[in-house]
Design an enzyme around this catalytic site. Sequence first.
Site, PDB file in Angstrom:
ATOM      1  CG  ASP A 159      11.816  -3.704  -3.617  1.00 20.94           C
ATOM      2  OD1 ASP A 159      12.412  -3.067  -2.364  1.00 20.94           O
ATOM      3  OD2 ASP A 159      10.858  -2.980  -3.908  1.00 20.94           O
ATOM      4  CG  HIS A 192       3.243   0.388  -5.408  1.00 15.52           C
ATOM      5  ND1 HIS A 192       3.171   1.480  -4.520  1.00 15.52           N
ATOM      6  CD2 HIS A 192       3.654  -0.629  -4.695  1.00 15.52           C
ATOM      7  CE1 HIS A 192       3.934   1.206  -3.437  1.00 15.52           C
ATOM      8  NE2 HIS A 192       4.125  -0.110  -3.918  1.00 15.52           N
ATOM      9  N   GLY A 243       1.054  -1.373   0.128  1.00 11.37           N
ATOM     10  CA  GLY A 243       0.010   0.084   0.010  1.00 11.37           C
ATOM     11  C   GLY A 243       0.902   1.248   0.062  1.00 11.37           C
ATOM     12  CG  LEU A 265      -1.012   1.677  -3.740  1.00  8.13           C
ATOM     13  CD1 LEU A 265      -2.261   1.250  -4.716  1.00  8.13           C
ATOM     14  CD2 LEU A 265      -0.127   0.642  -3.821  1.00  8.13           C
ATOM     15  NE  ARG A 310      10.623   1.277   5.071  1.00  6.45           N
ATOM     16  CZ  ARG A 310      10.401  -0.035   4.581  1.00  6.45           C
ATOM     17  NH1 ARG A 310      10.805  -0.212   3.613  1.00  6.45           N
ATOM     18  NH2 ARG A 310       9.932  -0.713   5.434  1.00  6.45           N
ATOM     19  CD  GLN A 357       7.536  -7.411   3.802  1.00  7.92           C
ATOM     20  OE1 GLN A 357       6.856  -8.291   3.350  1.00  7.92           O
ATOM     21  NE2 GLN A 357       8.062  -6.494   3.083  1.00  7.92           N
TER      22      GLN A 357
HETATM   23  P1  AMP Z   1       6.134  -2.472  -1.554  1.00  5.38           P
HETATM   24  O1  AMP Z   1       4.638  -1.839  -1.519  1.00  5.38           O
HETATM   25  O2  AMP Z   1       7.129  -1.596  -1.391  1.00  5.38           O
HETATM   26  O3  AMP Z   1       6.078  -3.756  -0.904  1.00  5.38           O
HETATM   27  O4  AMP Z   1       6.180  -2.745  -3.033  1.00  5.38           O
HETATM   28  C1  AMP Z   1       5.529  -3.452  -3.938  1.00  5.38           C
HETATM   29  C2  AMP Z   1       5.971  -3.852  -5.357  1.00  5.38           C
HETATM   30  O5  AMP Z   1       6.369  -2.378  -5.683  1.00  5.38           O
HETATM   31  C3  AMP Z   1       7.432  -4.467  -5.127  1.00  5.38           C
HETATM   32  O6  AMP Z   1       7.558  -5.385  -6.249  1.00  5.38           O
HETATM   33  C4  AMP Z   1       8.421  -3.290  -5.446  1.00  5.38           C
HETATM   34  O7  AMP Z   1       9.524  -3.778  -6.097  1.00  5.38           O
HETATM   35  C5  AMP Z   1       7.489  -2.440  -6.534  1.00  5.38           C
HETATM   36  N1  AMP Z   1       8.255  -1.121  -6.359  1.00  5.38           N
HETATM   37  C6  AMP Z   1       8.237  -0.376  -5.262  1.00  5.38           C
HETATM   38  N2  AMP Z   1       8.760   0.888  -5.900  1.00  5.38           N
HETATM   39  C7  AMP Z   1       8.950   1.034  -7.006  1.00  5.38           C
HETATM   40  C8  AMP Z   1       9.424   1.885  -8.177  1.00  5.38           C
HETATM   41  N3  AMP Z   1       9.816   2.976  -7.919  1.00  5.38           N
HETATM   42  N4  AMP Z   1       9.312   1.195  -9.426  1.00  5.38           N
HETATM   43  C9  AMP Z   1       8.860   0.170  -9.661  1.00  5.38           C
HETATM   44  N5  AMP Z   1       8.392  -0.804  -8.847  1.00  5.38           N
HETATM   45  C10 AMP Z   1       8.533  -0.550  -7.623  1.00  5.38           C
END
Ligand code: AMP
Length: 281
Positions: free
Chosen positions: A150, A37, A31, A33, A187, A61
């Site tokens: 990531d 995302h 989330g 977002l 973050r 995690q």
């Molecule tokens: P998170 O909500 O941070 O766990 O991320 C969910 C998904 O979004 C993961 O597969 C991340 O690698 C991807 N993600 C996060 N930030 C980015 C970004 N700046 N560009 C592309 N994908 C992202």
Amino acid sequence: MHLISSPKKMQQLSFSLKSKGKKISFVPTMGALHKGHLSLVEKARKLGDFVVVSIFVNPTQFGPGEDFQRYPRDLKRDKKLLQKAGCDLLFIPKVKDIYPEGYLTYVEVEELSQKLEGAFRPNHFRGVCTVVAKLFNLVQPDFAIFGQKDAQQAVIIKKMTEDLNFPIKIIVSPTVREKDRLAFSSRNSYLNLEERKQAKVLHQTLKLGKEMIKTGEKSPKKIINKMREMIEKTSLAKIDYIALTDSERLEPVKTIKGELLLSLAVRIGKIRLIDNLKLRV
Ligand code: AMP
């Protein structure tokens, strides 16, 4: 857009969609977002007939002293963004339903989970793999889309999918960046103005490393040292690691050749940020 929070209902719906021949594409998130995302949702739409996004801030995690409690949560805003982005179903399970009392089963991808991020966040990937494996069983996707942002997570999820015979195609989608090239991250919202300004050093440093490689530097040590110097000139920045590894086993390289991953983790004030570039030499 459908909304489901019951794991059982999610799984029933997925089985029913699949029995009708629908291809499900899935984007797991925590989330808060952002455009990163949403780029994954866009890709999911192109790949499958039915797009499922999950929002679950996964407690297993987060390490002790990390930001689980204060992780940004804004479901109302996220719902609007997902509706606009063409998500068909938002899955928002509750912690007590994913980890009911007496829960005992965890998934661990050995070796890969101890490197890079794993050295600083000991049980992080165990938590990630456990929740992603559970979500895969509930959502039954044909495609699952993860971000290159990531990079290590993507490598580990691919390995888990292969090792556990999940019939799922893992897609890794490029990192989406702000105007100053800082990678979008939930973050980033923690950064104050000055920290936000200085955070652009992460990408600048990766770019410096990439340029050195492009112009023929052959010593990984020299490249990392130059990158280190750049970050050390940034007053609020503290390095957790800078690494030049191969892109699959995540082992430090001795020679600059093949598909490489240049990755780093840097704390800007109290906020820990990660970024990477994949390079082919
Ligand atoms: P998170 O909500 O941070 O766990 O991320 C969910 C998904 O979004 C993961 O597969 C991340 O690698 C991807 N993600 C996060 N930030 C980015 C970004 N700046 N560009 C592309 N994908 C992202």
